[in-house]
Scaffold this motif. Structure first.
Motif, PDB file in Angstrom:
ATOM      1  N   ASP A 171       3.911   2.332   2.208  1.00 13.76           N
ATOM      2  CA  ASP A 171       4.366   3.278   1.196  1.00 13.76           C
ATOM      3  C   ASP A 171       3.177   4.021   0.587  1.00 13.76           C
ATOM      4  N   ALA A 172       3.331   5.346   0.407  1.00 16.58           N
ATOM      5  CA  ALA A 172       2.334   6.200  -0.247  1.00 16.58           C
ATOM      6  C   ALA A 172       0.993   6.184   0.497  1.00 16.58           C
ATOM      7  N   LEU A 173       1.050   6.437   1.787  1.00 21.92           N
ATOM      8  CA  LEU A 173      -0.180   6.427   2.578  1.00 21.92           C
ATOM      9  C   LEU A 173      -1.175   7.484   2.095  1.00 21.92           C
ATOM     10  N   ASP A 174      -0.676   8.583   1.531  1.00 16.36           N
ATOM     11  CA  ASP A 174      -1.585   9.617   1.030  1.00 16.36           C
ATOM     12  C   ASP A 174      -2.500   9.092  -0.061  1.00 16.36           C
ATOM     13  N   GLU A 175      -2.051   8.102  -0.833  1.00 17.41           N
ATOM     14  CA  GLU A 175      -2.894   7.563  -1.902  1.00 17.41           C
ATOM     15  C   GLU A 175      -4.064   6.757  -1.345  1.00 17.41           C
ATOM     16  N   ALA A 176      -3.936   6.273  -0.107  1.00 16.28           N
ATOM     17  CA  ALA A 176      -5.057   5.560   0.517  1.00 16.28           C
ATOM     18  C   ALA A 176      -6.208   6.502   0.840  1.00 16.28           C
ATOM     19  N   LEU A 177      -5.930   7.802   0.902  1.00 19.34           N
ATOM     20  CA  LEU A 177      -6.993   8.765   1.193  1.00 19.34           C
ATOM     21  C   LEU A 177      -7.987   8.875   0.050  1.00 19.34           C
ATOM     22  N   THR A 178      -7.641   8.331  -1.131  1.00 20.99           N
ATOM     23  CA  THR A 178      -8.561   8.374  -2.266  1.00 20.99           C
ATOM     24  C   THR A 178      -9.652   7.317  -2.156  1.00 20.99           C
ATOM     25  N   TYR A 179      -9.527   6.394  -1.213  1.00 21.61           N
ATOM     26  CA  TYR A 179     -10.480   5.294  -1.119  1.00 21.61           C
ATOM     27  C   TYR A 179     -11.794   5.767  -0.515  1.00 21.61           C
ATOM     28  N   ARG A 180     -12.885   5.408  -1.160  1.00 21.53           N
ATOM     29  CA  ARG A 180     -14.211   5.847  -0.731  1.00 21.53           C
ATOM     30  C   ARG A 180     -14.725   4.908   0.374  1.00 21.53           C
ATOM     31  N   THR A 181     -14.583   5.332   1.611  1.00 20.08           N
ATOM     32  CA  THR A 181     -15.043   4.516   2.728  1.00 20.08           C
ATOM     33  C   THR A 181     -15.126   5.385   3.969  1.00 20.08           C
ATOM     34  N   HIS A 182     -15.801   4.884   5.002  1.00 19.83           N
ATOM     35  CA  HIS A 182     -15.910   5.631   6.253  1.00 19.83           C
ATOM     36  C   HIS A 182     -14.618   5.574   7.070  1.00 19.83           C
ATOM     37  N   ARG A 183     -13.744   4.642   6.735  1.00 18.69           N
ATOM     38  CA  ARG A 183     -12.507   4.457   7.484  1.00 18.69           C
ATOM     39  C   ARG A 183     -11.398   4.149   6.496  1.00 18.69           C
ATOM     40  N   THR A 184     -10.299   4.879   6.543  1.00 15.71           N
ATOM     41  CA  THR A 184      -9.203   4.655   5.608  1.00 15.71           C
ATOM     42  C   THR A 184      -8.041   3.969   6.306  1.00 15.71           C
ATOM     43  N   ILE A 185      -7.100   3.483   5.518  1.00 20.12           N
ATOM     44  CA  ILE A 185      -5.890   2.898   6.077  1.00 20.12           C
ATOM     45  C   ILE A 185      -5.153   3.927   6.924  1.00 20.12           C
ATOM     46  N   ALA A 186      -5.139   5.179   6.468  1.00 19.35           N
ATOM     47  CA  ALA A 186      -4.454   6.228   7.224  1.00 19.35           C
ATOM     48  C   ALA A 186      -5.034   6.368   8.624  1.00 19.35           C
ATOM     49  N   GLU A 187      -6.356   6.325   8.731  1.00 23.18           N
ATOM     50  CA  GLU A 187      -6.976   6.439  10.052  1.00 23.18           C
ATOM     51  C   GLU A 187      -6.631   5.248  10.930  1.00 23.18           C
TER      52      GLU A 187
END
Length: 666
Positions: A171-187
């Motif tokens: 749920d709310a995968l777009d909010e995972a894009l706020t995470y500061r990292t080289h690899r996100t949950i979305a990727e």
């Protein structure tokens, strides 16, 4: 209060006691399920009921193997490593054989960098509100997101080869894009799952990065909850009728108002929720809603009317002063808060206000906050934060709340971080400083203060040790060092960069190289036990016993904690000799303990351990060594136990003699 999905508060059980409307969505999801496509993307703007749909379709884990909710105000839920851990935990409960496959993979890869810790049972952080997972607690440290996903999800599933493929709901995968990292949950979910036997349902705002990635996949289906609805007004009118049933008795009047709200809402459930909530609370009049001036144009219009009516009326000098001194600081802190937010007393301390003043302000914000009577409080929905922070004339300064939270922590503990035992600040303070630093309109003086404070945390052995002790499974101190290094690199402070790079390298090597016993002595018992659990279980027991001996010799007061850790690790099932081993190590250490220490040990020990401990103590060569009278008659051993002596006398004058249980358990 949970931090899960504020959108579920509109049009779901948490907000309206039922999921109303959108019967077509059930059919559409059924068609996708039958199609065999790997991904289903459900998009919709803020308040269109994406989380409510997740609750309705897959609540209580119905039909899916795992649910993960990404929340921008809770960094843990957006961390791709924790995402992998969450899936492994939930799969262990929902997929027969997965826990065993995970254990086998972890054993096979035990020589590689990174520690996988598998414990007996846990509550999952990211299941439905109130839900629990009884299975295993899984953590992994010192690895990349891809490595964590590979070791905790991909490899165990390949070994298990489930048929049909399990379903994961995010749920709310777009909010995972706020995470500061080289690899996100979305990727991970959109790019790194080829070959993994999993299917995914993803909800998101219509973020083009996610939409384009889905469209590029041949095995994906995308549905918009408003644009693809056969009749979005009919869905929303049905929901409005349900909401109005308790407020308007006349059926014709109720139906007319429901149609008007649905037309104004344009598929937005949260729009209807807030307007009907104001009607129920007596803030709005039903007649004015039905025949009066135009309704708010959209959800932001609802928010704007609330501020102008209740908080910041135009031209009201007193209200403007209260906005500046009370509401703006309070909202700034609530927007910046992580997880479940802060209680009323915590908010009062951060804002340097009285608890009564703070409680009054919280009360006035009403339906736009969520929490228990005294908190913790957080914003009802992310769209309210967007309304306050964005646009041509933002109502709040993004950095202000983060700075206030950080300033409070430094006022409390600067120079004395050993006294900070608050898990919120140990976990989130570095991120508050870094988030404030990232705001574009920050003055140079404010940025300098924030960088100096972040660097100070990274250089504080006490703060880093506190982080390590508060989260022994996660190496959070490495994250603090990394944030400080990043902030110094951005402004070219190369002396600091060099020092922080060396400190980071040393900390990483130390984290990998310390034995469980060394970790226990340096970082605390929990940290040592966490390392011990990364070994095969027979070796893990040996490490636990070594920790017991080492910690007990240095500080007998910590013995109850160590014994409890050993007991909770489940070794009694794996190794029948564990009780005698622990008792043999405890016996020579216990004469150094006071009565409270003894009692703590005996309160957590089972009957077999008590029996062995009594035997070893009674066999001691020391003439003055004796057993506390907490060993009393009437407890039956769960095993054969040792040949205990039949009686023993006690030297404490306030205690009477007693008799130890016999080998028959009498």
């Amino acid at each position: 209060m949970t931090s899960e999905g504020r959108e579920s508060d509109a049009g779901s059980a948490s907000g309206a006691n039922a999921y109303i409307g959108r019967a077509w969505l059930v059919d559409a999801v059924g068609e996708w399920t039958a199609s065999g496509a790997r991904h289903l993307l459900l998009t919709g703007g803020p308040g269109t009921g994406k989380s409510a749909a997740v609750d309705h379709l897959w609540g209580n884990s119905g039909g899916c193997a795992a649910v993960h909710r990404c929340r921008a105000n809770d960094r843990r839920t957006c961390d791709p490593v924790r995402f992998a851990e969450s899936l492994a935990e939930q799969f262990s409960a929902s997929l027969p054989g997965f826990a065993d496959a995970l254990m086998r993979v972890s054993t096979e890869l035990s020589g590689r960098q990174g520690e996988v810790r598998i414990e007996g049972s846990a509550s999952a952080e990211t299941v439905f509100p109130g839900g629990t997972v009884i299975g295993v607690k899984v953590t992994i440290s010192s690895v990349s997101a891809d490595e964590a996903f590979d070791r905790l999800v991909r490899r165990p599933l390949e070994r298990l080869a489930p048929d049909p493929w399990p379903l994961v709901v995010i749920d709310a995968l777009d909010e995972a894009l706020t995470y500061r990292t080289h690899r996100t949950i979305a990727e991970l979910v959109l790019d790194a799952v080829d070959g993994v036997p999993l299917r995914f349902v993803v909800t998101s705002r219509p973020d083009q990065r996610i939409v384009r990635a889905i469209e590029a996949r041949e095995d994906a289906v995308a549905l918009d909850l408003v644009a693809d609805a056969p009749d979005p007004d009919a869905d929303l009118a049905e929901y409005a009728l349900h909401r109005l049933s308790a407020a308007i008795g006349d059926p014709a009047e109720r139906e007319a108002l429901a149609r008007r709200l649905a037309s104004g809402g344009a598929g937005n459930y949260l729009y209807v929720y807030h307007l009907t909530q104001e009607l129920i609370a007596g803030v709005r009049d039903a007649g004015a809603l039905e025949t009066g001036p135009a309704l708010p144009a959209d959800l932001e219009g609802v928010y704007e009317q609330f501020l102008r009516r209740e908080i910041r009326p135009i031209g009201n000098t007193a209200a403007e002063e209260r906005w500046r001194t009370q509401f703006r600081p309070l909202l700034s802190v609530l927007v910046a808060a992580q997880g479940d937010g802060f209680t009323t007393p915590q908010l009062a301390e951060i804002l340097d206000e009285t608890a009564r003043t703070t409680q009054d302000a919280v009360h006035d914000l009403g339906q736009y906050l969520v929490g228990a009577p005294r908190g913790p409080w957080t914003l009802f929905h992310r769209s309210f934060a967007d309304f306050l922070l964005k646009g041509p004339d933002p109502r709040l300064d993004v950095a202000e709340g983060h700075e206030r939270i950080a300033a409070h922590a430094f006022d409390q503990w600067e120079g004395a971080w050993a006294g900070c035992d608050d898990p919120y600040y140990l976990g989130h303070l570095p991120h508050h400083l870094m988030t404030a630093l990232e705001q574009p309109d920050l003055t140079r003086s404010r940025a300098r203060i924030l960088r100096d404070r972040l660097y100070g945390l990274a250089c504080s052995a006490e703060f880093l040790a506190g982080q390590r002790a508060a989260a022994p499974h996660r190496e959070p101190h490495l994250g603090t060092l990394a944030l400080a290094l990043e902030s110094s690199l951005r402004v070219g402070e190369y002396e600091r960069v060099t020092a922080l790079a060396l400190a980071s390298a040393r900390a990483q090597i130390e984290a990998d190289a310390l034995t469980p016993t060394e970790a226990a002595l340096r970082w605390g018992v929990e940290a040592g036990a966490a390392k011990a659990r990364t070994y095969p279980q027979d070796v893990s027991l040996v490490w636990h016993l070594l920790i017991l001996a080492a910690v007990g010799s240095r500080d007998p007061g910590n013995l109850p904690q160590v014994v409890d850790l050993v007991r909770r690790s489940g070794f009694g099932v794996i190794d029948p000799t564990w009780s005698s081993s622990v008792a043999a190590l405890l016996a020579p250490l216990m004469p150094e303990m006071d009565f409270e220490g003894w009692k703590a040990i005996l309160d957590i020990a089972d009957d077999e351990l008590l029996g062995y401990l009594a035997f070893f103590l009674s066999e001691s060569d020391s003439g003055d060594l004796c057993i506390f009278p907490v060993f009393h008659c009437g407890r039956r051993s769960s095993g054969p136990g040792p040949p205990w002596r039949s009686s023993h006398s006690w030297p404490w004058p306030e205690k009477t003699s007693t008799t130890c249980p016999s080998s028959a358990g009498t």
